[in-house]
Design a protein around this motif. Structure first.
Motif, PDB file in Angstrom:
ATOM      1  N   SER A 110       0.855  -1.173   0.000  1.00  0.00           N
ATOM      2  CA  SER A 110       0.000   0.000   0.000  1.00  0.00           C
ATOM      3  C   SER A 110       0.895   1.228   0.000  1.00  0.00           C
ATOM      4  O   SER A 110       1.995   1.201   0.557  1.00  0.00           O
ATOM      5  CB  SER A 110      -0.888   0.020   1.242  1.00  0.00           C
ATOM      6  OG  SER A 110      -1.832  -1.019   1.202  1.00  0.00           O
ATOM      7  N   THR A 144      -3.443   4.538  -1.092  1.00  0.00           N
ATOM      8  CA  THR A 144      -4.070   3.592  -1.994  1.00  0.00           C
ATOM      9  C   THR A 144      -3.627   2.179  -1.649  1.00  0.00           C
ATOM     10  O   THR A 144      -2.502   1.964  -1.203  1.00  0.00           O
ATOM     11  CB  THR A 144      -3.724   3.931  -3.458  1.00  0.00           C
ATOM     12  OG1 THR A 144      -4.366   2.996  -4.329  1.00  0.00           O
ATOM     13  CG2 THR A 144      -2.223   3.879  -3.707  1.00  0.00           C
ATOM     14  N   SER A 145      -4.501   1.233  -1.885  1.00  0.00           N
ATOM     15  CA  SER A 145      -4.175  -0.163  -1.650  1.00  0.00           C
ATOM     16  C   SER A 145      -3.199  -0.662  -2.710  1.00  0.00           C
ATOM     17  O   SER A 145      -2.917   0.024  -3.693  1.00  0.00           O
ATOM     18  CB  SER A 145      -5.459  -1.001  -1.676  1.00  0.00           C
ATOM     19  OG  SER A 145      -6.107  -0.853  -2.940  1.00  0.00           O
ATOM     20  N   SER A 187      -3.468  -2.783  -5.036  1.00  0.00           N
ATOM     21  CA  SER A 187      -4.039  -2.902  -6.378  1.00  0.00           C
ATOM     22  C   SER A 187      -4.495  -1.564  -6.936  1.00  0.00           C
ATOM     23  O   SER A 187      -4.747  -1.442  -8.134  1.00  0.00           O
ATOM     24  CB  SER A 187      -5.229  -3.854  -6.353  1.00  0.00           C
ATOM     25  OG  SER A 187      -6.305  -3.266  -5.630  1.00  0.00           O
ATOM     26  N   GLY A 216      -7.278  -0.315  -5.987  1.00  0.00           N
ATOM     27  CA  GLY A 216      -8.734  -0.370  -5.976  1.00  0.00           C
ATOM     28  C   GLY A 216      -9.390   0.384  -4.840  1.00  0.00           C
ATOM     29  O   GLY A 216     -10.582   0.708  -4.898  1.00  0.00           O
ATOM     30  N   THR A 217      -8.634   0.658  -3.799  1.00  0.00           N
ATOM     31  CA  THR A 217      -9.144   1.396  -2.643  1.00  0.00           C
ATOM     32  C   THR A 217      -8.277   2.620  -2.413  1.00  0.00           C
ATOM     33  O   THR A 217      -7.049   2.517  -2.419  1.00  0.00           O
ATOM     34  CB  THR A 217      -9.127   0.516  -1.387  1.00  0.00           C
ATOM     35  OG1 THR A 217      -9.918  -0.655  -1.618  1.00  0.00           O
ATOM     36  CG2 THR A 217      -9.683   1.274  -0.189  1.00  0.00           C
ATOM     37  N   THR A 218      -8.918   3.756  -2.216  1.00  0.00           N
ATOM     38  CA  THR A 218      -8.184   4.986  -1.965  1.00  0.00           C
ATOM     39  C   THR A 218      -8.797   5.730  -0.783  1.00  0.00           C
ATOM     40  O   THR A 218      -9.999   5.592  -0.498  1.00  0.00           O
ATOM     41  CB  THR A 218      -8.186   5.920  -3.188  1.00  0.00           C
ATOM     42  OG1 THR A 218      -9.543   6.189  -3.568  1.00  0.00           O
ATOM     43  CG2 THR A 218      -7.453   5.297  -4.362  1.00  0.00           C
ATOM     44  N   TYR A 219      -7.959   6.501  -0.117  1.00  0.00           N
ATOM     45  CA  TYR A 219      -8.386   7.333   1.006  1.00  0.00           C
ATOM     46  C   TYR A 219      -7.779   8.720   0.828  1.00  0.00           C
ATOM     47  O   TYR A 219      -6.672   8.860   0.314  1.00  0.00           O
ATOM     48  CB  TYR A 219      -7.900   6.751   2.329  1.00  0.00           C
ATOM     49  CG  TYR A 219      -8.394   5.356   2.606  1.00  0.00           C
ATOM     50  CD1 TYR A 219      -7.611   4.246   2.293  1.00  0.00           C
ATOM     51  CD2 TYR A 219      -9.644   5.144   3.181  1.00  0.00           C
ATOM     52  CE1 TYR A 219      -8.064   2.961   2.550  1.00  0.00           C
ATOM     53  CE2 TYR A 219     -10.093   3.864   3.442  1.00  0.00           C
ATOM     54  CZ  TYR A 219      -9.302   2.777   3.119  1.00  0.00           C
ATOM     55  OH  TYR A 219      -9.752   1.506   3.367  1.00  0.00           O
ATOM     56  N   LYS A 256      -9.763  16.251  -0.451  1.00  0.00           N
ATOM     57  CA  LYS A 256     -10.776  15.461  -1.150  1.00  0.00           C
ATOM     58  C   LYS A 256     -11.431  16.290  -2.246  1.00  0.00           C
ATOM     59  O   LYS A 256     -11.828  17.435  -2.028  1.00  0.00           O
ATOM     60  CB  LYS A 256     -11.818  14.975  -0.141  1.00  0.00           C
ATOM     61  CG  LYS A 256     -12.584  13.747  -0.554  1.00  0.00           C
ATOM     62  CD  LYS A 256     -13.410  13.221   0.609  1.00  0.00           C
ATOM     63  CE  LYS A 256     -12.548  12.676   1.717  1.00  0.00           C
ATOM     64  NZ  LYS A 256     -13.339  12.093   2.821  1.00  0.00           N
ATOM     65  N   SER A 309      -2.988   7.677  -7.619  1.00  0.00           N
ATOM     66  CA  SER A 309      -3.095   6.562  -8.547  1.00  0.00           C
ATOM     67  C   SER A 309      -1.758   5.837  -8.585  1.00  0.00           C
ATOM     68  O   SER A 309      -0.753   6.351  -8.070  1.00  0.00           O
ATOM     69  CB  SER A 309      -3.487   7.039  -9.948  1.00  0.00           C
ATOM     70  OG  SER A 309      -2.497   7.911 -10.476  1.00  0.00           O
ATOM     71  N   ALA A 362      -2.910  -3.358   4.446  1.00  0.00           N
ATOM     72  CA  ALA A 362      -3.899  -2.340   4.101  1.00  0.00           C
ATOM     73  C   ALA A 362      -3.335  -0.934   4.267  1.00  0.00           C
ATOM     74  O   ALA A 362      -2.493  -0.693   5.134  1.00  0.00           O
ATOM     75  CB  ALA A 362      -5.134  -2.508   4.977  1.00  0.00           C
TER      76      ALA A 362
END
Length: 123
Positions: free
Chosen positions: A33, A51-52, A54, A56-59, A65, A71, A102
């Motif tokens: 991550s 980001t994870s 992959s 696929g998950t972002t914070y 925001k 990316s 994570a």
């Protein structure tokens, strides 16, 4: 061991954009991550985005925001931070960081850090 090198910082006027890159060597980033953090003079280092492995998950921190996008391109072993609508309060040294498992928002959760790249936003 993962070595991280940030680039893409610079001076930009308020409302402008920059894209930061974080290139990794030593290990493939696909198992990590990734996070972006920043530190302004006299302030503690703070979370910006993560980001994870992959992608696929972002914070995101609430303060970025809708303006910043994290990316990654695992084939290029690189993570990016697209920063739009920059404001003077975004001025800081920006760091990328890597950790197993994570993504986290806590600075101490990350094992590997780059040297940072300066972003300065003029009003």
């Amino acid at each position: 061991q993962v070595q991280l090198v940030e680039s893409g910082g610079g001076l930009v006027q308020a409302g402008g954009s920059l894209r930061l890159s974080c290139a990794a060597s030593g290990r493939t980033l696909s198992g990590y991550s990734m996070g972006w953090f920043r530190q302004a003079p006299g302030k503690e280092r703070e979370f910006v985005a993560a980001t994870s492995s992959s992608g696929g998950t972002t914070y995101y921190a609430d303060s970025v925001k809708g303006r910043f996008t994290i990316s990654r391109d695992n084939a290029k072993n690189t993570v990016y931070l697209q920063m739009n609508s920059l404001q003077p309060e975004d001025t800081a040294v920006y760091y990328c960081a890597a950790r197993r498992f994570a993504p986290q928002v806590v600075v101490a959760s990350y094992d590997y850090w780059g040297q940072g790249t300066q972003v300065t936003v003029s009003s």
